[in-house]
Design an enzyme around this catalytic site. Structure first.
Site, PDB file in Angstrom:
ATOM      1  N   SER B  61       0.794  -1.235   0.000  1.00  0.00           N
ATOM      2  CA  SER B  61       0.000   0.000   0.000  1.00  0.00           C
ATOM      3  C   SER B  61       0.824   1.283   0.000  1.00  0.00           C
ATOM      4  O   SER B  61       0.286   2.359  -0.248  1.00  0.00           O
ATOM      5  CB  SER B  61      -0.924   0.041   1.226  1.00  0.00           C
ATOM      6  N   LYS B  64       0.495   3.386  -2.931  1.00  0.00           N
ATOM      7  CA  LYS B  64      -0.649   4.282  -3.132  1.00  0.00           C
ATOM      8  C   LYS B  64      -0.226   5.753  -3.114  1.00  0.00           C
ATOM      9  O   LYS B  64      -0.872   6.588  -3.740  1.00  0.00           O
ATOM     10  CB  LYS B  64      -1.719   4.021  -2.053  1.00  0.00           C
ATOM     11  N   TYR B 186      -2.659  -2.169 -10.819  1.00  0.00           N
ATOM     12  CA  TYR B 186      -2.664  -1.894  -9.383  1.00  0.00           C
ATOM     13  C   TYR B 186      -1.826  -2.916  -8.614  1.00  0.00           C
ATOM     14  O   TYR B 186      -0.982  -2.552  -7.780  1.00  0.00           O
ATOM     15  CB  TYR B 186      -4.118  -1.899  -8.897  1.00  0.00           C
ATOM     16  N   TYR B 238      -4.206   2.898   7.814  1.00  0.00           N
ATOM     17  CA  TYR B 238      -5.380   2.040   7.994  1.00  0.00           C
ATOM     18  C   TYR B 238      -6.235   2.581   9.157  1.00  0.00           C
ATOM     19  O   TYR B 238      -6.343   3.790   9.312  1.00  0.00           O
ATOM     20  CB  TYR B 238      -4.960   0.575   8.228  1.00  0.00           C
ATOM     21  N   VAL B 256       1.103  -3.719   3.914  1.00  0.00           N
ATOM     22  CA  VAL B 256       1.062  -5.032   4.577  1.00  0.00           C
ATOM     23  C   VAL B 256       2.342  -5.841   4.368  1.00  0.00           C
ATOM     24  O   VAL B 256       2.487  -6.931   4.913  1.00  0.00           O
ATOM     25  CB  VAL B 256      -0.163  -5.883   4.166  1.00  0.00           C
TER      26      VAL B 256
END
Lengths: 302, 302, 302, 302
Positions: B61, B64, B186, B238, B256
């Site tokens: 992530s 992102k 992605y 998160y 993660v």
């Protein structure tokens, strides 16, 4: 600074009155929307102000920061068993999340969280509202700060949604005192009337490592002051906290009376006020003034 | 600084391996949990590192933030029509809020938001993953950065929840390209392998007003860099963003794979890594290391 | 019929005591789980009974049907502005749906719906609980029916979740009287003690086109009796209404005291009772007995 | 009966065209709203019809009953591990409940439930749509029944929300086949074109203890027929099942093509059709016709 304040005031003034004054209780609905004030108080004790900065208004949810501060002074880390520190992603008075999370509110600035904090203060103080009043008078240096009893009574009369939250938390074992008693203290705190100048002064300890230069006391520790600022930064502006961080970049806390307090850590505490609100409940002109300030001075903490 | 880094490393080392390595795909589950690295890169170009800071890991992530940066460079303010900037208050892969908010994800760092950003980049680049790879190699100064194709394929094989989100957004008119194509880009981006040193360098532009000293380019404007930091501060960790702001007080983004990037605006970019995760999906030792750093150095922005 | 009843009783008896007696208030928790009774009352006035069919128990939510009947007699179709007629798909005491649907409960048999019905009866009767008691004594032909005041008080002491619902409805303008007053009436009605025989008799008007052969009165019209049965069929068994329709095929209403009433339209009213409950709150042995009856006699209305 | 049918037809005719034809795909939007037909088929084989009862229309969700029947014939009780039997209390295409209940749909008549049933049939039949077509031709006695391929293709093109549900269930391990394959079968079944007469005949086995007098076969057992009727009674009419039970009192299943099938157990199967829909997606004139029938003939099962 004063020149800059004048420029921002003139730029934003046309927005004054845009939006809608809070009207869920009659006592708030009658406020003249065409009012606008700004006050900035520096850690060195300098005060800058413009517009209606000396006019007292109903501080409403801004009182949640004072309540939190009083609770942190007394309960320390233990209090975080009963209230979370995460943004909520839902309207400030939603019962949905409270239900899914078994009566533990997400943070101290949604209504449910503020009610739990009030419940803590109810357990601690003989008269929580007296304690609160005395506290804000001391840290603002204004012994004339008063509670608008008509607003407090009117809030109590329309207490039903807040009562629902308190009872839901009580059913989950997260509420110690009688619901009615806590609601009365909570509404009295929301009904405190303070001006931009009062609030800029009273909030200075958060810009100044927890130390209040007016009352000359360490209100909370430096670490705790940063923590309160962090909570304001992630959850202080109803469902607009992310937008406010993105556009303004300062810890802030708003109230439906139209006031917004913001902190420039290490330097200034700010209060802007204009009663007409946008649709999430923040002052239209107030948000615009802080955006403009942040753009002109580069105050974003990020 | 190096001495401090050693001290923190020794203090936190016992936490290494505590928690649980991500196991939703086999390729991630086989990572040795007993790894721990820290890298700090200063705006002046000084690099401090300790432990496994040169070991590449799956950035997941953290990608992102790169995707968001690429989209902001191209789309500017228009992109915020399609994705919000508010914290979500729900798990990062929840469909509930997406449904209630008619396919507009709350922010670019929950999965749905990152998928919309990927959809934007899919519309813009002939090969979005090639563009991304080239970008991260350039701003980290490491031309050897590679994609773990096995991880990308494995993520694609277990794509179903992300596919559900993408289709839900498509049903709401907020997805332009074929779902399968965007998912492939992605997952490829998530499967980039970078070390703590790579990431500390690649993220330095966010600490340095948008300027990358390595590639000597203004990646995004100073204002945009602050905005990305604000988004990380409110939504980057998160369902622990509030806790992280409270304890660490820095904009951060986790993955993660066990990596966490944090920004000290105006000074440093940091990357910590240890694969074992706490229950919300953040690296246990990583969070502890950043808490310790923040406590020792007083880096909180608040 | 009596032979069949004996057979079913013997078949299901081993289930007696399986499950868990309601324990959310002390007064209910102390009931002996090893009790089991069945009573069937025919439209012709024949009574069949077996086991503990003469033992009074706390009727709890079964009282919601009596409250609804009293409200329908008075308010007619207008009442459906304030409460819906759709199954809820959520636990019987959920606040989530109530919030999303702006304080209009989905049906009269979830708690929120029953509270609205109680609020209607509060507006109509000087003493709603006196009216209710008199009504059930009359239609069951048993003047000895009493209220367990200890249970009523205990329910009131643990009223918090129901209070939350009532206040939420009040905040939505769907509650006329004082919350505390309505809760007291509501809990008193739930605390009525009736036996299987009492309930089989009292419910016969629903099997008999609205006419009560005992009190010789048309309680409600034939059409209204069918409507009450329809509501029981779709929403009478907590979150097991669909399963009950599938397996038993009769309109039914259960209570956490372990009673279940079922209607065979045109023929019989039935009451089974055994205090130990399954996880959705219905009597284990009670549901099994009705399944067995339905299988042996083919009573399903579908 | 024929005279009664004429009377009801004349009474309800003014409602024809009231409401809104389904327009989520172009192929359905072009249907003339001014059509209205009724067909009643008795267990003895008598057919009564009026209006446009011979005009074929898109059966849409009515096909879910046929799919369920085919699955029940093959899987028996085991199938209820994968789909529930409870009413949903949410729109028929909601993902919220599916998310909260971990990919187990509440019943076979919401879209998610019908997709799971279609997935079961996909695992069983080489060509599920061929099997379905053959089945409905046989039990209706009409070998001319066809699929509208343009409607099927158009549904597939706008498949995104259904795809989201299927992928969400797949991520929960409750979907065996490729999502795209199952969607194609599912949409083809929805696109079957049948008339009121066809449907009244095809559904007669549910009024006749599972036996089809036309194909002279026991389609499912008597118990299973009652169970299908029970599911229709609690969940067959989108978010109007409770209202339909209250007003009509018959098991029923509607489709967005404007058809509604209803069962009078032991006596008749009925189909009404008029394309203009109310806001929950049921035919306006169709619901009114069934209410009128129920009132005039007293057909409520309750």
């Amino acid at each position: 600074m004063q020149a800059l304040l004048s420029k921002i005031f003139e730029d934003v003034k046309p927005l004054m009155g845009k939006g809608k004054v809070a009207d869920y209780i009659p006592a708030l609905a009658s406020v003249d929307p065409n009012q606008f004030g700004i006050a900035i108080f520096s850690n060195e004790g300098d005060l800058y102000q413009i517009g209606d900065a000396d006019t007292p208004f109903s501080i409403q949810s801004i009182s949640k920061v004072f309540s939190l501060t009083l609770a942190m002074k007394h309960y320390g880390k233990d209090m975080w068993q009963r209230v979370g520190r995460e943004p909520s992603g839902l309207p400030f008075n939603s019962l949905v999340q409270l239900e899914y999370e078994h009566g533990i509110p997400r943070n101290p600035f949604i209504n449910a969280g503020a009610l739990v904090i009030s419940d803590m203060n109810q357990s601690r103080f003989a008269s929580p509202h007296y304690a609160m009043s005395e506290f804000v008078r001391r840290i603002s240096g204004n012994p004339e700060i008063k509670t608008d009893l008509q607003v407090a009574d009117s809030e109590y009369e329309f207490r039903h949604r807040n009562a629902a939250m308190a009872y839901l938390m009580k059913s989950n074992g997260n509420f110690e005192n009688e619901v009615e008693d806590v609601l009365k203290s909570y509404f009295a705190n929301c009904a405190l009337r303070m001006s931009c100048v009062d609030l800029a002064k009273a909030f200075n300890f958060l810009a100044n490592k927890g130390y209040c230069t007016i009352s000359q006391e360490q209100v909370i520790s430096e670490e705790e002051a940063r923590q309160v600022n962090a909570l304001m930064a992630t959850s202080g502006m109803y469902d607009e906290a992310g937008h406010f961080a993105f556009q303004v970049g300062l810890p802030g806390k708003s109230g439906v009376g139209g006031g917004i307090v913001a902190i420039v850590p290490g330097r200034f505490s700010i209060c802007v006020w204009s009663p007409a609100l946008n649709k999430v409940g923040n002052s239209c002109a107030g948000v615009a003034a802080l955006e403009s300030m942040s753009k002109h001075i580069g105050w974003s903490v990020y």
